[in-house]
Enzyme design. Structure first.
Site, mmCIF file in Angstrom:
data_model
loop_
_atom_site.group_PDB
_atom_site.id
_atom_site.type_symbol
_atom_site.label_atom_id
_atom_site.label_comp_id
_atom_site.label_asym_id
_atom_site.label_seq_id
_atom_site.Cartn_x
_atom_site.Cartn_y
_atom_site.Cartn_z
ATOM 1 N N LYS A 175 0.718 -1.133 0.039
ATOM 2 C CA LYS A 175 0.009 0.022 0.033
ATOM 3 C C LYS A 175 0.783 1.174 0.041
ATOM 4 C CE LYS A 175 -4.445 0.976 0.013
ATOM 5 N NZ LYS A 175 -5.419 0.197 -0.210
ATOM 6 N N ASP A 209 -7.069 4.335 -4.512
ATOM 7 C CA ASP A 209 -7.723 3.901 -3.249
ATOM 8 C C ASP A 209 -8.375 5.559 -3.039
ATOM 9 O OD1 ASP A 209 -8.019 2.130 -0.739
ATOM 10 O OD2 ASP A 209 -7.343 4.007 0.157
#
Ligand code: NDP
Length: 453
Positions: free
Chosen positions: A134, A174
């Site tokens: 991430k 995201d």
């Protein structure tokens, strides 16, 4: 398990958590995500010395690599702006690193460590060969012009590009990173590497993107809800649904719920929520999508336009509903919200957002017998279709919408089955336990095969 064994396991969990907290001070969201996993995995590996002796859980909670870099860019007034960029590469035991980029003023290392850790389990659950990562930045895209966002994305990718690639690490979107940002990021990566490869997913359809990617996370969370209810012989048709968020995940979850006959009565943004007792329809959803992705306005405009109610600074969990899908951000349902949902008759929760329920809320749902689908299982549809985008890019082909929809539906069904297989508990199916164990086994077995690396 005897009472003595149970006390020993509890002690082991606390010892493990104390060490983790000492090594990662102040990273509370990371602690929370690891505790949820450790609570089910430590009892599971208790009688499995291969995993214990190889310190698999200890290795999984120490990211392979944490990259942090300065991002310098100029705003429209020629002021120099400085942000911080990150990529946390958690684990690549079963495939190249894969996970989204988040641009939000709250982003910090602890947030990204929690998200990359969750991503490792989620990607494993999809059955596709993807490791977990991430990244993101504390850059706040709100109120920035398209040119400012472009310059920021180019500066960010100038640093990130040396760490990613189609066989190394494949970022996606995201919070705060949608089609516009992915376009700028991919364009800069292509310019820097002089290569056209699938180094990012969520791309536009004109340049290697996949059909169904934008719908996948929201649709997947609804499919998971459908499967949980089906076990109980219940259908979504006619059910009232309460949702938070109004971004990618929330809007497509709402779309699928409406298609399946449910009545969606709320959506939210970071300022408040709207309550439309008549329910959203496709035209109202179109309005929201245009408002949020083109005009980049506030959800309160919906209430003005459609004469709905707007609650400034509040979350929607006090609204009476049959099912709830949190689709905004982490820790948006606390124990008090959970209590309100339960006493208003909510029977099922499917998490579109990552870790939206606090530890206290999860305990309340489980104690009350509410069907509770944790994010790493319920929102895995997005990364699953990203995995399918990678396959299409490698093979230089494009699958049809029908083919991709079928694959997404099958993958979500398989994840649900894995949760049932590994989540049997004295009180029925424990989806938290099922998702953690199913996700863990595949990654752990690959790590064992590699020896100590
Ligand atoms: P978007 O940026 O498209 O939308 C985010 C939504 O959440 C917006 O409505 C935003 O409001 C709201 N929001 C953001 N931060 C907060 C906050 N602190 N408090 C209240 N509301 C907030 O993001 P996505 O829809 O892509 O992501 C939503 C969630 O789903 C995240 O948890 C993400 O990690 C998760 N997720 C996303 C996937 C994807 O494919 N996109 C895949 C798997 C999980 P505002 O407009 O005011 O900013």
């Amino acid at each position: 398990m005897s009472q003595n064994q149970s006390a020993a396991v509890t002690q082991e969990i606390e010892k493990f958590m104390n060490g983790l907290i000492r090594r990662n001070p102040g990273e509370t969201e990371f602690h929370q995500a690891v505790r949820e996993v450790a609570t089910t995995i430590i009892p599971f590996i208790e009688d499995k010395p291969a995993y214990k002796d190889a310190k698999v859980l200890e290795r999984l909670t120490e990211p392979d690599r944490v990259i942090s870099f300065r991002v310098c860019w100029e705003d429209d007034n020629r002021n120099v702006r400085v942000n911080r960029g990150y990529r946390v590469q958690c684990n690549n035991a079963i495939g190249p690193y894969k996970g989204g980029l988040r641009f939000h003023h709250d982003v910090n290392l602890g947030t990204l460590k929690f998200l990359s850790f969750e991503q490792t389990f989620k990607n494993s659950l999809t059955g596709l060969p993807m490791g977990g990562a991430k990244g993101g930045s504390d850059f706040n895209p709100k109120g920035k012009s398209d040119h400012e966002v472009m310059r920021f994305c180019q500066a960010f990718m100038t640093q990130l590009s040396r760490h990613i690639g189609a066989d190394t690490d494949i970022p996606a979107g995201d919070i705060g990173v949608g089609a516009r940002e992915i376009g700028y990021l991919f364009g800069q990566h292509k310019r820097l590497t002089n290569e056209f490869t699938g180094a990012l997913t969520g791309k536009g359809l004109a340049f290697g993107g996949s059909l169904v990617r934008q719908e996948a996370t929201g649709y997947g969370a609804v499919y998971f809800m459908e499967d949980m209810l089906e076990v109980e012989g219940i259908s979504l048709d006619g059910k009232t649904a309460v949702l938070s968020g109004s971004g990618n995940v929330a809007t497509f979850a709402a779309k699928k719920l409406i298609e399946l006959g449910a009545k969606v009565v709320t959506l939210s943004d970071s300022s408040g929520f709207i309550y439309d007792p008549t329910g959203l329809d496709f035209d109202k959803l179109e309005f929201i999508m245009e408002l949020k992705t083109v005009r980049r306005g506030r959800i309160s405009e919906y209430a003005d336009h459609f004469h709905a109610q707007y609650y400034e600074g509040e979350r929607p969990w006090r609204v009476k509903c049959d099912v709830a899908l949190p689709c905004a951000t982490q820790n948006e349902i606390d124990a008090g919200d959970a209590k309100a949902l339960i006493s208003n008759g909510c029977i099922a929760i499917s998490e579109g957002a990552n870790m939206p329920s606090t530890d206290g809320a999860i305990k309340m749902f489980q104690k009350a017998g509410v069907l509770y689908a944790p994010s790493k299982a319920a929102n895995a549809g997005g990364v699953a279709v990203s995995g399918l985008e990678m396959s299409q890019n490698s093979a230089r082909i494009s699958w049809s919408e029908e083919e991709l929809n079928n694959q997404l539906r099958t993958i979500m069904g398989n994840i649900h089955n894995s949760c049932i297989q590994h989540g049997q508990d004295t009180n029925g199916i424990n989806y938290v336990k099922g998702a953690n164990i199913a996700g863990f086994i595949k990654v752990a077995d690959a790590m064992l095969a590699y020896g100590v690396v």
